[in-house]
Structure formats: structure tokens, C-alpha cells
Design an enzyme around this catalytic site. Structure first.
Site, PDB file in Angstrom:
ATOM      1  N   CYS A 115     -63.842  60.909  49.305  1.00  0.00           N
ATOM      2  CA  CYS A 115     -63.977  60.923  47.604  1.00  0.00           C
ATOM      3  C   CYS A 115     -63.793  62.299  46.692  1.00  0.00           C
ATOM      4  O   CYS A 115     -63.760  62.731  47.364  1.00  0.00           O
ATOM      5  CB  CYS A 115     -66.016  60.726  47.673  1.00  0.00           C
ATOM      6  SG  CYS A 115     -66.911  60.465  46.268  1.00  0.00           S
ATOM      7  N   GLN A 166     -75.537  65.493  28.533  1.00  0.00           N
ATOM      8  CA  GLN A 166     -75.436  66.891  29.394  1.00  0.00           C
ATOM      9  C   GLN A 166     -75.265  66.262  30.675  1.00  0.00           C
ATOM     10  O   GLN A 166     -76.353  64.641  30.712  1.00  0.00           O
ATOM     11  CB  GLN A 166     -75.717  68.047  29.522  1.00  0.00           C
ATOM     12  CG  GLN A 166     -74.907  69.362  28.827  1.00  0.00           C
ATOM     13  CD  GLN A 166     -73.985  69.304  29.147  1.00  0.00           C
ATOM     14  OE1 GLN A 166     -73.215  69.033  30.498  1.00  0.00           O
ATOM     15  NE2 GLN A 166     -73.096  70.352  28.035  1.00  0.00           N
ATOM     16  N   CYS A 207     -67.280  75.230  29.627  1.00  0.00           N
ATOM     17  CA  CYS A 207     -67.451  74.596  30.930  1.00  0.00           C
ATOM     18  C   CYS A 207     -65.691  75.236  31.633  1.00  0.00           C
ATOM     19  O   CYS A 207     -65.622  75.046  33.030  1.00  0.00           O
ATOM     20  CB  CYS A 207     -67.211  73.679  30.877  1.00  0.00           C
ATOM     21  SG  CYS A 207     -65.710  72.458  29.853  1.00  0.00           S
TER      22      CYS A 207
END
Length: 470
Positions: free
Chosen positions: A82, A302, A428
Site C-alpha cells: 500500500c 482538512q 504542507c
């Protein structure tokens, strides 16, 4: 390297010394920097080089010779395949250490400005089950393991339908997920029940290569108020699709917003498509710091609600807004920060490229009885001009929360021209933030730096910086 007939280069007993950007571990060998996924600082590993450039290489671990004292067992059985949660083999306190180091390294090596000692990173209370939204993909092209391929070669039947996440770097392959630790129940139960129902009723999973198959995606959103939205995305809406919606409505009565979208395009994006309500409302509400936010099927919010509240609280604290202040909120999205700080300001001006997000921002102001916000949609570099400032008032405070690419040079120059007293920069991406802070350094000094962890088990980190005019 690079030639098909050349043997892969093996490196034995390589010591991992650091954890870098993009979730990669880092090692050095004869002046060459080697990036290695799924390894931990302190590991001694054998690796195979899969890409080699002049100054760096990428490799994959073939054997862990000696595990690091910083290594722990992955909780998820899908770890290594993953694409998410790459750092779950590191204890959480070590994850926090390397995230803070990532910010400091970016400021030191990319930035050219003075900055104070970083404040200790704000940890997430939840290390798992913190996401309020997940999207799963249906596919008839399941990623097959080595044992699956062995069965296939032996002529044994192999299940090829999957409901889960795309394999990194493989647009057409989906990993079938048994259990995911990122979102609270009933997320896993809904996904497993959908997969079982679809198989039992011979419903077709989408084939992205052939552009056929009924079931494409399912999006699950759960708010802190326990409202639950489920969005099914089909390639068409027929009796089979209706049976899926009825199954969800009957078996998961806690769903407060059950929606479906028909997507017959060649890509999975659905933000431009009509949303149909099957049951309940077309939205859910999220709550943050006594404010309510209306969340629609394509609204941005968010992912980690509790940490978002802490992040915005830091931004508000840094801004030191007074009742007479005009505040600009750049890249406002759905106006979360704008509404979050509005109670302290005279006026808040929000600017955002996506028009539907601005619609949400206005709704969120109305929902909370906030009347001192004004929102504009458009390209930031084109909207934020001298004429715009003349019309709306020179800002005392600017809060900016740009995408990963950071701010366009023209936007930075406008900030330098209009000279707000304080700029709060939420990012970010510490690398692009460091670049922009360097440009702002001619008129602004960095006073405070506060990293915030929004995404445990990953390398991602948010960072809030306060700049004050010199």
C-alpha cells in the site's frame, strides 16, 4: 544501470542513516546518496539499486541484515505494498523527530534567512483512525501477489476483483484491502460489505484499461459529530446500481448522506459531475472550535479534524489579530481559516482559485452568523493586485496557506509591495516554504516556527511560520 542486459547492482550491509523527504530512508555510499523506502535509520540492509543518477540512487531492500533499535512492527498487514503509512515501522516519537528535522533541514539547506529555534512539533492525539475521509477504488485488475501468480501459472483460478487503493506507480492496479487503520468504523465494514455484495450479485468491477464495468469508486466521510456521508461512483445508473444503493441504505442506517455520481469519463475525477441524493441530506456538518462547517461531496476539508483545529489555533495565535485589523486569507479554500479568525478581526478577505470552494466559504460564514468575511474566486496572481488592495483595504495581517508548490513569485512580490505588518505562512511543504521565505526575507524576519503533525505514520508535516515586518 539502465541497460536491459546489465545485472542489477547489489549492495550488501548498507547502513541507513537518516529519514528523508517523500518517506524515503537515506544511506551514503562512496559519496552517493541512496534513497530506500520501507527502511528505518539504524537498519543494516542489503539492497538492489533500481535507479542510478550521478549524485543519487534509488534502491529497494532485499534483506534486513540487522534491524534498527528504532524499528517496530508494522500494524497493517498491507504495509510495503500500500502506498500509505510508510513510516509505521518507526515509533511515533521517532516519526515526530524526523518530521521536525525535515522542517529544520529545509530551512537550513534551501532557505537563506535567519530563523529562531523551532518550537516542538505538535503531536496528533490519534496515531491511527484519524482521517475523516477515504476514497476506495473498485477494479477487476487486482494486484496479484507472488502466491497468486504461482496459482495462476499452475492453472488454478485466481480472484481478480479488488476494492482498495491504487498500487503506487501502477495506474491500473488496485490492492485489495482487508483492513485499513486510517478511518474509524464503519469505514472498513462498509467497504467489506460492498465488496461481498458486489461479488455475490456478479456486479462488474471497473476495468480502467477497457473503460467498462459498473462499480468505480466509493468515498466515505465521517465527521466529529458522527454524521456519515457515503458517495458511490458508478459508470452508469441502472437497476444494478440501484441495488447497491438500497443495500447500503438498508444495512447501514447510520449513513446520514447517501449519494451517487455517474462517471463515464476516462478518469476518476468527479468534482465536475452531478451529485444525486439517494437518502438523507446532500451534506454533513463538521464542528471545530465552536464553529460548524457544511461539508458537501466535493468540499475540501482538512483530513485530520482535531489536528486541523490545533493548526488553525496556532495560525490565529501567531496572527495576533486586533479588532481593527483587516486580514487577508490567501488560498482560503472553503474559508476554514477565514471563518476561524473572523471573530477577532474587523474584516477578513478570502481568495481562492476554486469557485465551488468559495461558495462553500460563504455558506460556512452564513451558517455561523459571521458577517465580516468577503470571498473572491480567481487566480491568486491575477486577483491580488494593487487595485484589489485599494478596493478592499490594505491588510494588517496576511494568512497564506498555499498548495505544495508554494506561492507564485508574483504573489510574493505583491506581499512585499503591500507590506502587511504580519504574515502567517501555513505550509504542507517545508521546501517550497523555505524558498518563499527567502524571497520575503528582504522585508520580513521569521519570528516563530511551529511544525504540526497532521498525518501520523507518514512523512508529511505541516508548518506554521510567523513573519514580522522589519
Amino acid at each position: 544501470m539502465g541497460r536491459k542486459n546489465r545485472e542489477p547492482v547489489e549492495v550488501k550491509d548498507l547502513l541507513i542513516t537518516d529519514a528523508g523527504a517523500e518517506g524515503m530512508a537515506v544511506a551514503k555510499l562512496d559519496g552517493l546518496t541512496i534513497f530506500v523506502p520501507f527502511a528505518v535509520p539504524g537498519d543494516v540492509v542489503d539492497v538492489q539499486l533500481i535507479k542510478k543518477k550521478k549524485s543519487y540512487a534509488e534502491a529497494r531492500v532485499t534483506r534486513v541484515v540487522k534491524p534498527s533499535e528504532e524499528r517496530c512492527e508494522a500494524r497493517c498487514t498491507h504495509f510495503g505494498l500500500c502506498g500509505g503509512c510508510k513510516w509505521q515501522i518507526m515509533p511515533y516519537e521517532k516519526q515526530l523527530f524526523y518530521k521536525q528535522k525535515q522542517v529544520e533541514d529545509a530551512f537550513k539547506h534551501i532557505g537563506k534567512f535567519d530563523f529562531p529555534e523551532l518550537q516542538p512539533i505538535i503531536a496528533s492525539e490519534k496515531q491511527y483512525f484519524y482521517r475523516n475521509k477515504l476514497e476506495y477504488t473498485f477494479s477487476c485488475l487486482r494486484w496479484l501477489s507472488d502466491s497468486d501468480n504461482a496459482l495462476r501459472e499452475a492453472g488454478e483460478p485466481v480472484e481478480t476483483d479488488a476494492l482498495g487503493f491504487h498500487i503506487p506507480g501502477k495506474f491500473d492496479r488496485v490492492l485489495d484491502i482487508d483492513n485499513c487503520y486510517l478511518q474509524e468504523e464503519p469505514s472498513n465494514s462498509i467497504r467489506l460489505a460492498l465488496r461481498k455484495f458486489a461479488k455475490e450479485n456478479n456486479l462488474s468491477f471497473y476495468n480502467i484499461r477497457a473503460h467498462e464495468g459498473l462499480l468505480r469508486n466509493v468515498v466515505i466521510r465521517k465527521s466529529s459529530t458522527n454524521e456519515l456521508m457515503v458517495i458511490m461512483i458508478f459508470s452508469r445508473y441502472d437497476d444494478d446500481a440501484r441495488s447497491v444503493m438500497e443495500f447500503l441504505a438498508d444495512n447501514f442506517p447510520q449513513i446520514t448522506s447517501l449519494l451517487y455520481i455517474v462517471n463515464d469519463k476516462y478518469n476518476d475525477s468527479f468534482t465536475d459531475l452531478e451529485v444525486n441524493v439517494f437518502k438523507g441530506e446532500a451534506f454533513i456538518y463538521e464542528k471545530m472550535d465552536e464553529l460548524r462547517f457544511k461539508i458537501g461531496p466535493v468540499s475540501f476539508f482538512q483530513i485530520n479534524t482535531a489536528q486541523a483545529c490545533r493548526l488553525y489555533s496556532v495560525a490565529r495565535e501567531f496572527a495576533e489579530i486586533k479588532g481593527t485589523d483587516v486580514v487577508y486569507d490567501l488560498y482560503t479554500g472553503t474559508g476554514t481559516i477565514a471563518n476561524f479568525v473572523a471573530r477577532d478581526a474587523c474584516k477578513v478577505i478570502g481568495i481562492e482559485y476554486v469557485e465551488s470552494a468559495i461558495d462553500d466559504a460563504r455558506v460556512n460564514s452564513a451558517v455561523n452568523g459571521i458577517s465580516n468575511t468577503v470571498f473572491y474566486a480567481g487566480d491568486m496572481a491575477k486577483v491580488l493586485t494593487k487595485e484589489f488592495v485599494d478596493e478592499n483595504g490594505r491588510p494588517d495581517v496576511v494568512i497564506t496557506d498555499p498548495p505544495r508548490a508554494g506561492m507564485a513569485p508574483k504573489v510574493v512580490q505583491t506581499l512585499l509591495d503591500i507590506e502587511p505588518e504580519r504574515i502567517v505562512y501555513v505550509s504542507c511543504n517545508p521546501a517550497t516554504q523555505a524558498r518563499d521565505l527567502t524571497l520575503l526575507d528582504q522585508k520580513y524576519r521569521v519570528v516563530k516556527v511551529q511544525p504540526v503533525d497532521m498525518f501520523p505514520q507518514t512523512h508529511h508535516v505541516e508548518n506554521v511560520v510567523l513573519l514580522v515586518k522589519r
